[in-house]
Design an enzyme around this catalytic site. Structure first.
Site, mmCIF file in Angstrom:
data_model
loop_
_atom_site.group_PDB
_atom_site.id
_atom_site.type_symbol
_atom_site.label_atom_id
_atom_site.label_comp_id
_atom_site.label_asym_id
_atom_site.label_seq_id
_atom_site.Cartn_x
_atom_site.Cartn_y
_atom_site.Cartn_z
ATOM 1 N N SER A 119 5.945 6.775 -2.516
ATOM 2 C CA SER A 119 5.385 6.992 -3.903
ATOM 3 C C SER A 119 4.832 8.361 -3.876
ATOM 4 O O SER A 119 4.350 8.942 -2.875
ATOM 5 C CB SER A 119 4.330 5.962 -4.316
ATOM 6 O OG SER A 119 3.703 6.413 -5.441
ATOM 7 N N TYR A 159 -3.694 0.957 -3.224
ATOM 8 C CA TYR A 159 -2.361 1.503 -3.270
ATOM 9 C C TYR A 159 -2.064 2.911 -2.767
ATOM 10 O O TYR A 159 -1.179 3.230 -1.917
ATOM 11 C CB TYR A 159 -1.553 1.586 -4.732
ATOM 12 C CG TYR A 159 -0.120 1.918 -5.001
ATOM 13 C CD1 TYR A 159 0.672 0.848 -4.459
ATOM 14 C CD2 TYR A 159 0.201 3.034 -5.300
ATOM 15 C CE1 TYR A 159 2.003 1.070 -4.846
ATOM 16 C CE2 TYR A 159 1.290 3.397 -5.433
ATOM 17 C CZ TYR A 159 2.541 2.331 -5.136
ATOM 18 O OH TYR A 159 3.736 2.681 -5.285
#
Length: 255
Positions: A143, A156
């Site tokens: 990401s 995350y």
């Protein structure tokens, strides 16, 4: 076809980016092992799409957050197709919370699936490639948040930051085996995980203001990058992150 004769395992490929990757790899000639947490209708829809490309496919269920399942997923895939040449670590979850409210259960879920799972699936894959004395490809779906802070999603970001360092380390350690290791780092992609954003016009407008290409990414944008890294075109590429974000990373600012 760039991947004829290859077998790819894509974790978390029952929907979204994972499904797009599985189908695109099949279009390039690879046979596909569709991995998802459950052997459910969604996974079989991906399988149907793979078979519609004229390729072999199978569904393998397993909880990526459990090391024992990770080992079994690789073993089952090899038992079914005889080999796995390409591993795509796509399975991932996120949980939103203020840092002071993050529960241990949610922290464990995010880190177990996103980082621990990728670690142990890759370990089992590497053992297989060593046994058959063959090269391989590992592609992690990371990401932009391996680089970019994301308030309220600290677990995350920690998992993706860890994935970045794991990728760099393994690229060096596994190079003598002929195994390349790279990340693909999507930005904002139109998938079910972003349903809340898509249904909030003001949030969506603010986000688009941070994306120079002025659109959300599509799962196919990510899949195209994976095909490149899985192919011989990327034979000399290892230890790097390919960012697929429409320019978001270097233009982002908090509103």
């Amino acid at each position: 076809m760039k991947l004829a004769g290859k077998v790819a395992l894509v974790t978390g490929s029952g929907q979204g980016i994972g499904r797009a990757i599985a189908v695109r790899l099949a279009q390039e000639g690879a046979d596909i092992l569709v991995e998802d947490r459950l052997d459910n209708d969604s996974a079989h829809q991906t399988l149907d799409a793979v078979r519609a490309c004229g390729r072999r496919g199978a569904v393998i269920a397993g909880d990526i957050g459990r090391a024992a399942d990770d080992q079994r997923v690789i073993a089952d895939g090899v038992a079914q197709f005889g080999q796995i040449d390409i591993l795509v670590n796509n399975a991932g979850v996120e949980r939103r919370a203020d840092f002071w409210d993050v529960s241990e259960d949610d922290y464990d879920l995010v880190l177990n699936v996103n980082l621990k799972g990728a670690f142990f699936v890759t370990q089992a894959f590497v053992r297989h490639r060593r046994e058959v004395q063959a090269a391989g490809r590992v592609i992690n779906i990371s990401s932009v948040h391996e680089e970019l802070p994301f308030p309220h999603f600290t677990s995350y970001c920690a998992s993706k930051g860890g994935m970045k360092m794991m990728m760099r380390n393994l690229a060096i350690e596994l190079a003598p085996l002929g195994i390349t290791v790279n990340n693909v780092a999507p930005g904002a992609v139109e998938t079910p995980i972003n349903r809340q954003l898509l249904n909030n016009p003001s949030q969506l407008h603010a986000l688009l203001g941070n994306i120079p290409l002025n659109r959300l990414g599509q799962p196919g944008d990510v899949a195209g990058a994976v095909v490149y890294l899985a192919s011989d075109d990327a034979a000399y590429v290892t230890g790097t992150t390919l960012v697929v974000d429409g320019g978001l990373l270097w233009n982002y600012r908090e509103q």
